[in-house]
Scaffold this motif. Structure first.
Motif, short mmCIF file in Angstrom:
data_model
loop_
_atom_site.label_atom_id
_atom_site.label_comp_id
_atom_site.label_asym_id
_atom_site.label_seq_id
_atom_site.Cartn_x
_atom_site.Cartn_y
_atom_site.Cartn_z
N ARG A 78 0.84 -1.21 0.00
CA ARG A 78 0.00 0.00 0.00
C ARG A 78 0.87 1.26 0.00
NH1 ARG A 78 -5.36 1.00 3.74
NH2 ARG A 78 -5.72 3.16 3.10
N LYS A 104 -5.48 -5.66 -3.31
CA LYS A 104 -6.39 -4.60 -2.85
C LYS A 104 -5.59 -3.46 -2.22
CE LYS A 104 -10.87 -6.57 -1.78
NZ LYS A 104 -11.67 -7.32 -0.82
N GLU A 108 -5.59 0.55 -2.83
CA GLU A 108 -5.79 1.52 -1.74
C GLU A 108 -4.66 2.54 -1.69
OE1 GLU A 108 -8.34 -1.65 0.91
OE2 GLU A 108 -6.25 -1.24 1.48
N LYS A 111 -5.37 5.18 -4.13
CA LYS A 111 -6.44 6.06 -3.63
C LYS A 111 -5.89 7.00 -2.56
CE LYS A 111 -11.28 5.76 -2.19
NZ LYS A 111 -11.17 6.70 -1.10
N ASP A 112 -5.03 6.48 -1.68
CA ASP A 112 -4.41 7.32 -0.64
C ASP A 112 -3.74 8.54 -1.27
OD1 ASP A 112 -5.11 5.45 1.31
OD2 ASP A 112 -3.12 4.50 1.33
#
Ligand SMILES: O=C(O)c1cc(=O)[nH]c(=O)n1[C@@H]1O[C@H](COP(=O)(O)O)[C@@H](O)[C@H]1O
Length: 246
Positions: A78, A104, A108, A111-112
């Motif tokens: 992530r 996933k 994310e 998106k962060d």
């Protein structure tokens, strides 16, 4: 299928700039400037130059595939995805073998970065399935995965789609099966491309550029047939001719 125009064909090519330093990479990129093709920055080049090479290539108008094949625990991926998104690349990959939670986490991370205003655009995220250097025999007897390569590839593609990723890296030979399982919009990025008569080298599951186009792939990743040619621009031209033939 209608024949591709030259510009449409060029927009499907991602040139793998596997070079040891920025000077060598930019010497090739400068010869292909204005062609409409993408540049792929992989481990050899990125580990040597860091993010500056992405900026240099973007400044020359290229779209960028950053190929670092992240494969780690979800939290690490992530954070990695957030850092990659900040660089402004157009597409990057992770390893499908990391599983759904890891994939996933990559989405994310994107998106962060976007939510925090660190990036203007969300890059496309795709998963590596089975490397195109892996043969049927190696998969079964060395890696120890039973069954057909195509089935193993489709399994990863379905996991990637379930994780919310937009596509996969696979051989052009598997595109039809991937599209049948995951939908025609699911992006296929296919290395293992060898023009007629070119040396396969370390690649195992290969097709010609023409066969890849006929098989319905979205993007063709091509390295040495262009970058190791005496005249990369002429090599690209010949590939574009092959891709636009009916
Ligand atoms: O993720 C990739 O781009 C990749 C996945 C894969 O399964 N096989 C594969 O060859 N690649 C990359 O695609 C490029 C192919 O280069 P050439 O074999 O020189 O055309 C290399 O930069 C590889 O790192």
């Amino acid at each position: 299928m209608a024949a591709l125009t030259r510009l449409e064909a060029a927009g499907k090519i991602m040139v793998a700039l596997d070079k040891p330093d920025a000077a060598a990479a930019l010497a090739v990129a400068d010869q292909l400037r204005g062609s409409g093709c993408w540049m792929k920055v992989g481990m050899e080049l990125f580990y040597a130059t860091g993010p500056s090479i992405v900026q240099e290539l973007k400044a020359r108008g290229f779209r960028i595939f950053l190929d670092l094949k992240m494969h780690d625990i979800p939290n690490t991926v992530r954070g990695g995805a957030r850092s990659i998104t900040r660089m402004g690349v157009d597409l990057f990959n992770v390893h499908g073998a990391g599983g759904i939670a890891m994939m996933k986490a990559a989405a994310e991370g994107v998106k962060d970065a976007v939510d925090a205003g660190e990036a203007k655009q969300a890059p496309i995220v795709i998963a590596v399935t089975q490397l195109t250097s892996t043969s049927q025999t190696v998969l079964n007897e060395e890696i120890g995965i039973a069954g057909l390569v195509e089935d193993a590839v489709v399994r990863y593609a379905k996991l990637a789609r379930e994780a919310g990723l937009q596509g996969v890296v696979a051989s052009p030979l598997e595109v039809a099966a991937i599209k049948a399982a995951c939908g025609t919009d699911f992006v296929t990025v296919t290395p293992g491309i060898r023009p007629r008569g070119a040396d396969a080298g370390d690649q195992s599951r290969i097709t010609t550029p023409h066969e890849a186009v006929m098989g319905g792939t979205d993007y063709l990743v091509i390295g040495r047939p262009i970058t190791a040619a005496l005249n990369p621009s002429e090599a690209l031209d010949n590939i574009l001719k092959e891709m636009t033939e009916q």
